[in-house]
Each structure stands twice: as structure tokens, then as C-alpha cells.
Design an enzyme around this catalytic site. Structure first.
Site, PDB file in Angstrom:
ATOM      1  N   HIS A 141      64.624  48.706   7.837  1.00  0.00           N
ATOM      2  CA  HIS A 141      63.233  48.289   7.648  1.00  0.00           C
ATOM      3  C   HIS A 141      62.809  48.860   6.295  1.00  0.00           C
ATOM      4  O   HIS A 141      63.242  49.961   5.929  1.00  0.00           O
ATOM      5  CB  HIS A 141      62.276  48.912   8.668  1.00  0.00           C
ATOM      6  CG  HIS A 141      62.508  48.539  10.094  1.00  0.00           C
ATOM      7  ND1 HIS A 141      63.442  49.144  10.878  1.00  0.00           N
ATOM      8  CD2 HIS A 141      61.878  47.635  10.887  1.00  0.00           C
ATOM      9  CE1 HIS A 141      63.387  48.624  12.104  1.00  0.00           C
ATOM     10  NE2 HIS A 141      62.456  47.704  12.129  1.00  0.00           N
ATOM     11  N   GLU A 308      68.966  40.871  21.261  1.00  0.00           N
ATOM     12  CA  GLU A 308      69.191  42.290  21.567  1.00  0.00           C
ATOM     13  C   GLU A 308      69.375  42.436  23.076  1.00  0.00           C
ATOM     14  O   GLU A 308      68.537  41.993  23.862  1.00  0.00           O
ATOM     15  CB  GLU A 308      67.995  43.132  21.088  1.00  0.00           C
ATOM     16  CG  GLU A 308      68.156  44.600  21.451  1.00  0.00           C
ATOM     17  CD  GLU A 308      67.227  45.518  20.681  1.00  0.00           C
ATOM     18  OE1 GLU A 308      67.007  45.280  19.479  1.00  0.00           O
ATOM     19  OE2 GLU A 308      66.730  46.478  21.291  1.00  0.00           O
ATOM     20  N   HIS A 311      66.595  43.994  25.098  1.00  0.00           N
ATOM     21  CA  HIS A 311      65.434  43.102  25.216  1.00  0.00           C
ATOM     22  C   HIS A 311      65.706  42.032  26.271  1.00  0.00           C
ATOM     23  O   HIS A 311      64.800  41.605  26.986  1.00  0.00           O
ATOM     24  CB  HIS A 311      65.129  42.432  23.878  1.00  0.00           C
ATOM     25  CG  HIS A 311      64.757  43.387  22.789  1.00  0.00           C
ATOM     26  ND1 HIS A 311      64.448  42.975  21.511  1.00  0.00           N
ATOM     27  CD2 HIS A 311      64.639  44.744  22.790  1.00  0.00           C
ATOM     28  CE1 HIS A 311      64.153  44.032  20.764  1.00  0.00           C
ATOM     29  NE2 HIS A 311      64.278  45.117  21.522  1.00  0.00           N
ATOM     30  N   ASP A 379      71.609  48.613  17.083  1.00  0.00           N
ATOM     31  CA  ASP A 379      70.209  48.996  17.246  1.00  0.00           C
ATOM     32  C   ASP A 379      70.158  49.958  18.437  1.00  0.00           C
ATOM     33  O   ASP A 379      69.619  49.649  19.503  1.00  0.00           O
ATOM     34  CB  ASP A 379      69.356  47.740  17.485  1.00  0.00           C
ATOM     35  CG  ASP A 379      67.880  48.016  17.278  1.00  0.00           C
ATOM     36  OD1 ASP A 379      67.529  49.197  17.129  1.00  0.00           O
ATOM     37  OD2 ASP A 379      67.088  47.063  17.276  1.00  0.00           O
TER      38      ASP A 379
HETATM   39  C1  XLS Z   1      62.613  47.074  18.661  1.00  0.00           C
HETATM   40  C2  XLS Z   1      63.476  46.218  17.864  1.00  0.00           C
HETATM   41  C3  XLS Z   1      63.577  46.604  16.404  1.00  0.00           C
HETATM   42  C4  XLS Z   1      64.123  45.465  15.592  1.00  0.00           C
HETATM   43  C5  XLS Z   1      63.887  45.589  14.139  1.00  0.00           C
HETATM   44  O1  XLS Z   1      62.604  47.025  19.885  1.00  0.00           O
HETATM   45  O2  XLS Z   1      64.733  46.156  18.467  1.00  0.00           O
HETATM   46  O3  XLS Z   1      64.352  47.755  16.246  1.00  0.00           O
HETATM   47  O4  XLS Z   1      65.482  45.273  15.814  1.00  0.00           O
HETATM   48  O5  XLS Z   1      62.547  45.629  13.824  1.00  0.00           O
HETATM   49 NI    NI Z   2      66.468  45.219  17.627  1.00  0.00          NI
HETATM   50 NI    NI Z   3      64.709  46.912  20.602  1.00  0.00          NI
END
Ligand code: XLS
Ligand code: NI
Ligand code: NI
Length: 476
Positions: A141, A308, A311, A379
Site C-alpha cells: 500500500h 482472498e 474473505h 496477505d
Molecule cells: C484486508 C485486505 C487488504 C487488501 C489490500 O482485509 O485483505 O489487506 O488485500 O488492501
Molecule cells: Ni487481501
Molecule cells: Ni483481508
């Protein structure tokens, strides 16, 4: 009452801990002198050599047991299947702090500040880390790698300085950016969202930040750019004009596409779905919701998805489900390789160590013909209680080894063919003239009613789920 009492106690404890530890990160005793030395450029990981493949029987924690970068699986080298990437924010900015406790990690190179000098030193540590780990990519980021500023101009100048160093280090080491992104969720200005904020000025500020992040990602040769809408959502529909916010989000993405083209950035734009956290409801809930959004606004050809795994489970799906949804919509762009905890209901961002889950993930990736120009970005963060420098290596090694086992297992399953045959058989009634007519959209209801009457009660076969599970296990 009781819960409030406990919460209050915890908050007090936290305050006390902060007061005692102060600005948290300090230079450990054995490094005093070194940390304040502005010329200190490493070595950051002394005593840790380049991580090598030693095979499954190795007991050396600092070696790969399964990930063998050059080994070919299904005609492609392992390193090319994965394109592993280190997430700068977790590995170099993760402190172990949680809502109840102060940071637990005191890396020897940190001096407790968020200065430009510190940012540069951290960037050097990042490159030594990925070099030693044998990973070719990294993700960032804007605000992880460089300090924010009082003004946009100051923040951009800080970013430029760190990015210049990153570019130099990339050239020396032949490493690349997998994706860059803008941090549009930490600063209080983004409390109502960025592109979906109710404030016009915030929308503009976010646009300026993404513009700059696209530029630096392009400058660093990034192959993708990610939008994770952490605060693009709502806490209450009572005070929210959801339709207007979604329209704004679409306009924001359109402007990003236009700017990407203007500067000649050919990387893939990726949206990373997440159902909630930090907002109660995030607009990019899951892959299907995001695909629908992209289609509605005519953006489907301009974006792909960054799936992800943690998620996925937060949205009530498996990672495999999200990958398959993305894949069959032609949207599988990248994987944020992590996992949640079945007993915990938030984004714990753990390193993925479940071999069965890894196998399912790789089945999707193989079906997709690989994932380039995307890759597998870790991540993922160390647990709060893991505080040794070597833990950073061990965590990535087990993450890479697990995915390698997943790849090998998926390749075994594919070569064996029994699972594919089970699936083929389930649908074989459609491998007929009339089945083909249906699939080609040439069977209307009148015709089908005639057939139903002619055939009478259909015979329905077993789904063989337990057999499918047995076949999967035989490959693990
Ligand atoms: C947060 C996200 C973040 C993104 C990038 O939950 O996974 O880390 O991958 O902003
Ligand atoms: Ni992420
Ligand atoms: Ni995340």
C-alpha cells in the site's frame, strides 16, 4: 454488567501497557547504536542464508520441504504456477498489536519511528527478505512503504523518495511488484468510505491518492493494481443512500480505468471482495456480487478479481467456491493466500496450512490455466505471540510448502482422472442429442413437456459424494 466490567478492565490494562511501553518499538539492547545509525543498511537477517529446497525428510525449519521452485508440474515450473509475493504491510508493518494489546514484535531494524529514514531501511529489509526467501514479487500500500504527509504534496514526495530506492533495489535483485494499492481506510478522513464517502472532498482526495498509487505501481513495473474497498460500505442503511454510493463507486472505477490507459499502465486492475470488516456491509461482498456490479456498470472487461481465502469464508463460502465463481466468469486474477480460523469470526489473516484446502485451490488454478499475470500474495501475518525474526521466514516457508503440496496433489488427481470421470458420469444424460439441444438453447417447454410425458418418471442416480471425498483423500 459483568461483560462491561471486563471490557473496562481490558481497556485500562491496554492504556497502562501503552503508557509503559510508550511508542512501542525500540531498539533491542544487543543492537543499540546500530538502530540509530542512519547508514545501517543491514544485514537485517544475519545467520539466515538463502532458503533452499531440502525435501520432505528435512528437519531444518529454514528449508523448503515441498516447494521446489524449478520443479516442473504439468509442464510449468512451480515458481511460475505460484508467482509468490510478500505483503509488505503484514511482514514489515505488522506489529502484533490487537484491539486489546500493544505491539509484541520489536524487529531489530526498527527505531520506533515512522520516519522516511526508517521507511527506507525497512525497504532494504524487504529486499533482503525476499531475496533470501527466494520469492520474486512483493505487494504494497502507498502508506505502508512511506510516511503520510501533512498535505498530499508532502505524502507524494515521501512516497517518491521510497519508491526511488525500491526501484534501485528491484533492479539489483530482479524482483518485481505483483500489485500496488492505495490505503484508503486508515486515515480518519476515510471514516465514511473513500469513493463512497458522503463527502465530495474525500472522493477527490481518494482519487488523487489512487492516481499517485497507479503511477508508482506503473513506475515499479507492477503487473496488477488492487482495489480493496475496506470502508466502501455502510454501518446503517438508515443514513445511507446506497444507490448513490454505488454509482459513485462505479464512476471512481471508470476514472481509474481512464487514468490507467492515459499513463500506459498495462497491468490488470483487480477488485478484492470482502463482505464486512471494517464496515458492517462492504459493497464488494463476494465474487458474485462484484461480478454483478461490474456487469451493471459496463466495467466487466476492465477488471478481474483478487480472491482472498479468509474473505471467502467470512462471506459464508469456501475459498474454492470463490475461485470457481471468479474462474467461470473469466475474472480470476490473483489470490491473497491466507486463511481464517474456524473458531474465530474475523479476518485473522493466517498463513494457509491446510493441505486439503490448498489442493482445492490448486484445482481451480490449474483449470484456469495458471494465474499470471496475477500470483499468490501472502496477505498473512504472524500470530501475535510469534515474535522471533526467524518466524517471518518459517511462516512464509510453510505457506509456500502447503501450496506446493496442493499443486502436487491437484496434479495427481488430474493425472489419475477418477474424479473427473465421476463428474463426467453425473452429467452423462446430457451427452445425448436432446441434452445437446437443451445446452444449445434449442429446447422449448412444449418440446420438453412432450419428452417428459414420453419418458415417464426419470431415474435419478447417486451423487457419490463420499466416493468423491475418498478419491480426494487418496491424493493427499
Ligand atoms: C484486508 C485486505 C487488504 C487488501 C489490500 O482485509 O485483505 O489487506 O488485500 O488492501
Ligand atoms: Ni487481501
Ligand atoms: Ni483481508
Amino acid at each position: 454488567m459483568k461483560t462491561w466490567g471486563i471490557l473496562l478492565l481490558l481497556l485500562c490494562l491496554q492504556a497502562v501497557t501503552y503508557a509503559v511501553i510508550g511508542e512501542s518499538q525500540t531498539c533491542p539492547a544487543e543492537n543499540v547504536g546500530k538502530c540509530d545509525d542512519s547508514d545501517w543498511e543491514g544485514e537485517f537477517f544475519p545467520g539466515i542464508n538463502k532458503i533452499k529446497y531440502e525435501g520432505p525428510s528435512s528437519k531444518n525449519p529454514l528449508s523448503f520441504k515441498w516447494y521446489n521452485a524449478e520443479e516442473e508440474i504439468l509442464g510449468k515450473k512451480m515458481k511460475d504456477w505460484f508467482r509468490f509475493s510478500v505483503a509488505f504491510w503484514h511482514t514489515f508493518r505488522g506489529t502484533g498489536a490487537d484491539p486489546f494489546g500493544a505491539p509484541t514484535k520489536y524487529w531489530p531494524w526498527e527505531d520506533g519511528t515512522n520516519s522516511l529514514k526508517m521507511a527506507k531501511r525497512r525497504m532494504r529489509a524487504n529486499f533482503e527478505f525476499i531475496n533470501k526467501l527466494g520469492v520474486d514479487w512483493w505487494c504494497f500500500h502507498d502508506r505502508d512503504i512511506a510516511p503520510d504527509g501533512e498535505t498530499l504534496e508532502e505524502a507524494n514526495a515521501n512516497l517518491d523518495e521510497v519508491v526511488a530506492l525500491a526501484k534501485e533495489l528491484q533492479m539489483q535483485s530482479n524482483k518485481k511488484v505483483l500489485w500496488g494499492t492505495a490505503q484508503l481506510f486508515m486515515h480518519p478522513r476515510y471514516m465514511h468510505g473513500a469513493a463512497t464517502s458522503s463527502e465530495l472532498g474525500v472522493y477527490a482526495y481518494a482519487a488523487a491518492q489512487v492516481k499517485k498509487a497507479l503511477e508508482v505501481t506503473h513506475y515499479l513495473g507492477g503487473e496488477n493494481y488492487v482495489f480493496w474497498g475496506g470502508r466502501e460500505g455502510y454501518q446503517s442503511l438508515l443514513n445511507t443512500d446506497m444507490e448513490r454510493e454505488l454509482n459513485h463507486l462505479a464512476r471512481f472505477f471508470e476514472a481509474a480505468v481512464a487514468y490507467k490507459k492515459k499513463i500506459g499502465f498495462n497491468g490488470t486492475l483487480l477488485i478484492e471482495p470482502k463482505p464486512q470488516e471494517p464496515t458492517k456491509h462492504q459493497y464488494d461482498w463476494d465474487a458474485a456480487t462484484t461480478a454483478n456490479f461490474l456487469r451493471k456498470y459496463g466495467l466487466i472487461g476492465e477488471f478481474k478479481l483478487n480472491i482472498e481465502c479468509n474473505h471467502a469464508t467470512l462471506s459464508g463460502h469456501s475459498c474454492h467456491h470463490e475461485l470457481e465463481t471468479a474462474r467461470i466468469n473469466g475474472l480470476l486474477g490473483n489470490i491473497d493466500a491466507n486463511t481464517g480460523d474456524p473458531q474465530v469470526g474475523w479476518d485473522t489473516d493466517q498463513f494457509l496450512v491446510d493441505i486439503q484446502e490448498a489442493t482445492m485451490i490448486m484445482l481451480s488454478v490449474i483449470r484456469n490455466g495458471g494465474i499470471a499475470p496475477g500470483g499468490f500474495n501472502f496477505d498473512a501475518k504472524l500470530r501475535r505471540e510469534s515474535t522471533d525474526v526467524e518466524d517471518l521466514f518459517i511462516a512464509h516457508i510453510i505457506g509456500m510448502d502447503t501450496m506446493a503440496r496442493g499443486l502436487k496433489n491437484a496434479a495427481t488427481l488430474i493425472a489419475d482422472g477418477t474424479l473427473a470421470e465421476l463428474v463426467r458420469k453425473r452429467y452423462q444424460s446430457f451427452d445425448t442429442e436432446i441434452g445437446a439441444q437443451i445446452e444449445a438453447g434449442k429446447a422449448d417447454f412444449d418440446f420438453l413437456e412432450k419428452k417428459a410425458k414420453q419418458w415417464g418418471e426419470p431415474k435419478v442416480a447417486s451423487a457419490k459424494q463420499e466416493l468423491a471425498e475418498m478419491i480426494l483423500q487418496s491424493a493427499l
